[in-house]
Design a protein around this motif. Structure first.
Motif, short mmCIF file in Angstrom:
data_model
loop_
_atom_site.label_atom_id
_atom_site.label_comp_id
_atom_site.label_asym_id
_atom_site.label_seq_id
_atom_site.Cartn_x
_atom_site.Cartn_y
_atom_site.Cartn_z
N SER A 58 2.65 -5.65 3.79
CA SER A 58 1.85 -6.31 4.81
C SER A 58 1.53 -7.75 4.42
O SER A 58 1.65 -8.15 3.26
N ARG A 83 -3.16 0.39 -3.67
CA ARG A 83 -2.72 -0.92 -3.23
C ARG A 83 -2.12 -1.70 -4.40
O ARG A 83 -2.44 -1.45 -5.56
N GLY A 120 -3.09 -8.39 6.42
CA GLY A 120 -3.55 -7.15 7.02
C GLY A 120 -2.62 -6.58 8.07
O GLY A 120 -2.85 -5.47 8.55
N GLU A 158 0.86 -1.19 0.00
CA GLU A 158 0.00 0.00 0.00
C GLU A 158 0.89 1.23 0.00
O GLU A 158 1.80 1.35 0.82
#
Length: 802
Positions: free
Chosen positions: A262, A224, A265, A215
């Motif tokens: 990431s 993203r 999440g 992101e």
């Protein structure tokens, strides 16, 4: 989330059985200095007393703690090791290194114990490489071309020979799991008013199967992306993005970019930088004058007002963020808009380029090759490509960086310095400058131009230093000629030129304690590193001034005046010929120790008269009188954004102060242009007793009463030694925060040497010439006990020949 812990405490420096505390980042010399084990090599002739340091092996030792953070991997990261070393942890070899210009990373997961970084002598490493590759010629005798190290550690014609070793940049532990960001390559462009950022991301994994996400955020936008294998790309578009401009052309708009890696999440790693949206080109097209070399930023063609930058300390780990900013602020305040990072030094720290981003200083970055034939065999070839790849990507975010340059003077050296015959077909670096480096830049950073070297005419079909083609280094003037010869040609871009002068008086007093100062006293000679430097200083001085005999103070003043005059002769001439000449890059802005040199700011950070002269020479508007086509012209050089109609008042005067003739001309200069008007023949001064004064308002709204409203140019038809100057008469009075001087006669080249008032005192201006009745106020900072008699004693000016 990746965790980083600095390892800057608890280090010991060891040689055989001797041990002492070490500071990291730092170097052996600074640790020895802190321990009182060596004398300060900057003072007197101590340099020779510490030469042994560079020929020994040294070890840095620390304890690597056991890691219990729960992360899957722990890396030991060195941002810079100077230069040839092996790294061991609890006796286990982690790696061997031989490049000061690279960083290094080692997986130390689950390991702890005694950490040792053992440095071999740079001399020993260089000799070993020379034994493998064979001899290569160079401008200096020391073997700097055989290893990837700051070349000027081995001495230069302005620097001491202090061959360093040490952990010169930060070291840390990084602990991470699943994946980390290994490299981000930001391509920043402007497309039809929209700012575009393409982030090309490489990751390192501990788990191949993990799904990773990216992101990115910039200017309020969020995008993203996914990671495929070890790579991913995110593209962001910022409509109507504010542009980053060089100083004097607009604002320095900067945007924060944040990239997060990431998994499921949860953030794993974050990369943050500031960028600027701008477009840069290098116009090297052929024209009626030869081959140009013009920087174009956001479509605006620039006359580059530049300075060459050398490492600000021979021990670069001592250069702090604050020191970078102070020195670069001095450059910006002098009107500089381009800084060339010279190839005998280093890729500077992030602090340097960040300051340039904020100050609007364009950066021309040399790859670190200078004044030598460099072998292209291993182990150097692989090191060169690896360092180039790392540093190109590291510096890409900075909008100030506008040009990559392959080397300093090596293409010229091959052609003119006898290298070709001595090499006999051996490699010498051409494959780097015309092969490896342009390929790396084109692959990794296609948003910026690359040039093979400086000087470089663009083709072997022409001489590398041909002034009509590309970049030119003008050194025949300093080495052999009078500075008036600068006016004999108009190079397309003057990337190096300059004139020497000693440092400020207070700098000399600190560097040479107890010495009776004389131009050829032992300490003065030791702090003069140029070949026949004092001889060239004297010959250049005597072309213009009477010999100051054994009066050191007079010699010191006159050599500083001559430096300022020489540089002015070149810049005024070349700027008046824009756009044929598209830039001047003074050699040099700064010094790395106290020395007689070409610098405008000396090794203690004090500003020479040349520095203040640069403020006039590099101002947006410059008025100059030039001899052309058998007469005199007045040139109004306008680098401002608006038109400048210079209504020029001309006065033909005698040195006794009489006005012989008076008139006016008008020179209407468009924005970023030059206008020229001919001086009427009847106003042209004749003989030694006359001179011409040209005055013009900077703008119709400028207020002379508030200072700085009028530009002045002077023309004396003969050298100073032939001018029958009157005995200078002037009045001195103290005013709030400074000194006021009122002239009763012609007072030429008045200079207040503020450091003679107090070592930390600084004058607000340099050389100034006053006509009878004129008054100037010179601001003084750092003078705690003002005294009129002391002020008068610190004032120097031209005097009648004795």
């Amino acid at each position: 989330m990746l965790e980083a812990s600095p390892l800057d405490d608890g280090w010991i420096l060891r040689h055989e059985d001797e041990a002492l505390p070490a500071v990291v980042p730092g170097c052996v010399h600074t640790d020895l200095l802190a321990a009182g084990a060596i004398p300060d090599p900057f003072l007197g002739r101590n340099e020779g007393e510490v030469a042994w340091v560079g020929r020994r092996e040294w070890s840095y030792e620390s304890e690597l703690p056991a890691v219990t953070s729960g992360h899957e991997q722990t890396d030991l990261v060195f941002d810079g090791l100077d230069t040839a070393a092996e790294i061991r942890l609890d006796g286990r070899l982690l790696g061997r290194v031989r490049n000061m210009h690279r960083s290094y990373r080692y997986d130390v997961t689950g390991l702890s114990g005694a950490l040792t970084v053992r440095f071999v002598s740079a001399y020993a490493e260089a000799e070993a490489v020379r034994g493998r590759t064979g001899e290569r010629p160079a401008a200096y005798a020391e073997p700097y071309q055989y290893l990837r190290k700051m070349a000027c550690s081995f001495g230069w014609d302005w620097g001491p020979t202090l061959v360093t070793a040490g952990i010169w940049r930060p070291v840390r532990l990084e602990r991470w799991s699943t994946a980390r960001i290994a490299r981000v390559r930001p391509l920043v462009t402007v497309e039809r008013g929209t700012g575009v950022v393409e982030l090309h991301v490489e990751v390192e994994r501990t788990r191949v199967e993990a799904e990773l996400a990216l992101e990115a955020r910039v200017g309020g936008l969020r995008v993203r992306g996914e990671v495929s294998g070890s790579c991913g790309t995110v593209r962001l578009e910022v409509p109507g993005a504010a542009l980053w401009w060089p100083r004097g052309y607009g604002e320095q708009a900067l945007y924060e970019v944040e990239l997060t890696l990431s998994h499921g999440g949860a953030p794993l790693d974050v990369w943050q930088r500031r960028i600027g949206f701008r477009d840069v080109e290098l116009d090297t097209s052929a024209d009626e004058w030869g081959t140009g070399f013009t920087l174009v930023v956001n479509g605006e063609r620039l006359f580059a007002r530049g300075v060459n930058w050398i490492p600000d300390d021979v021990f670069p780990s001592r250069v702090t963020r604050e020191r970078y900013r102070r020195r670069l602020r001095q450059a910006a305040d002098a009107g500089v808009d381009l800084v060339r990072v010279w190839g005998g030094g280093i890729y500077e720290s992030e602090d340097f380029y960040t300051a340039c981003d904020e100050l609007g200083l364009l950066v021309w970055q040399d790859f670190p090759f200078a004044c030598a034939a460099y072998p292209e065999e291993q182990p150097l070839r692989g090191e060169v490509e690896a360092e180039a790849r790392e540093n190109v990507v590291r510096l890409m975010p900075h909008p100030s960086l506008v040009l990559w340059n392959g080397n300093n003077e090596n293409l010229w050296g091959f052609r003119d310095w006898g290298w070709e015959e001595r090499l006999g077909g051996d490699s010498w670096g051409e494959g780097y400058y015309l092969g490896v480096l342009p390929r790396v830049v084109a692959e990794l950073d296609p948003t910026r131009p690359y040039t093979a070297g400086s000087p470089w005419s663009g083709s072997w079909e022409r001489h590398p230093n041909d002034p009509a083609h590309g970049t030119h280094h003008s050194w025949e003037v300093w080495n052999r000629e009078d500075y008036a010869v600068y006016r004999s040609e108009v190079p397309r871009f003057v990337a190096e030129f300059g004139w020497q002068a000693p440092p400020a008086y207070a700098t000399l007093r600190r560097a040479l304690p107890g010495e009776e100062l004389h131009p050829d006293s032992p300490g003065m000679l030791h702090h003069q590193k140029a070949e026949d430097g004092n001889g060239k200083l004297e010959r250049g001085l005597l072309r213009h001034f009477a010999r100051p005999d054994r009066d050191f103070d007079r010699w010191h003043y006159l050599t500083q005046v001559n430096q300022a005059r020489a540089v002015a002769a070149g810049i005024e001439h070349w700027r008046s010929h824009w756009p044929v000449c598209a830039g001047t890059v003074l050699w040099q802005l700064n010094d790395c120790w106290p020395v007689t040199s070409w610098a405008a700011i000396d090794g203690d950070g004090r500003e020479k008269p040349l520095y203040h002269e640069l403020r006039r020479l590099y101002a947006d508007r410059l008025l100059t009188l030039q001899a052309r086509d058998g007469g005199l012209v007045v040139a109004a050089v306008n680098q401002g954004a608006g038109e400048w109609t210079a209504a020029v008042r001309l006065r033909r005067m005698s040195v006794a102060g009489e006005v012989i003739g008076e008139g006016a001309v008008e020179a209407a200069a468009r924005a970023r242009a030059v206008a020229v008007a001919r001086v009427p023949a009847e106003l042209t001064p004749q003989g030694a007793k006359e001179f011409l004064v040209a005055d013009a308002r900077k703008s119709p709204r400028s207020n002379e009463a508030e200072g700085g409203g009028t530009l002045r140019a002077l023309y004396f038809p003969v050298p100073d030694r032939e001018v029958p100057y009157p005995e200078p008469e002037f009045e001195v009075e103290l005013v709030p925060d400074g000194v006021a001087v009122t002239a009763r006669t012609l007072v030429r080249d008045l200079l207040l040497q503020a450091d003679r008032l107090a070592p930390d005192a600084r004058a607000g201006r340099g050389l100034v010439t006053l006509l009878p009745g004129e008054r100037v106020t010179i601001g003084v900072e750092g003078w705690e006990t003002p005294d009129a008699a002391a002020a008068r004693a610190a004032l120097y000016c031209q005097e009648p020949a004795r």
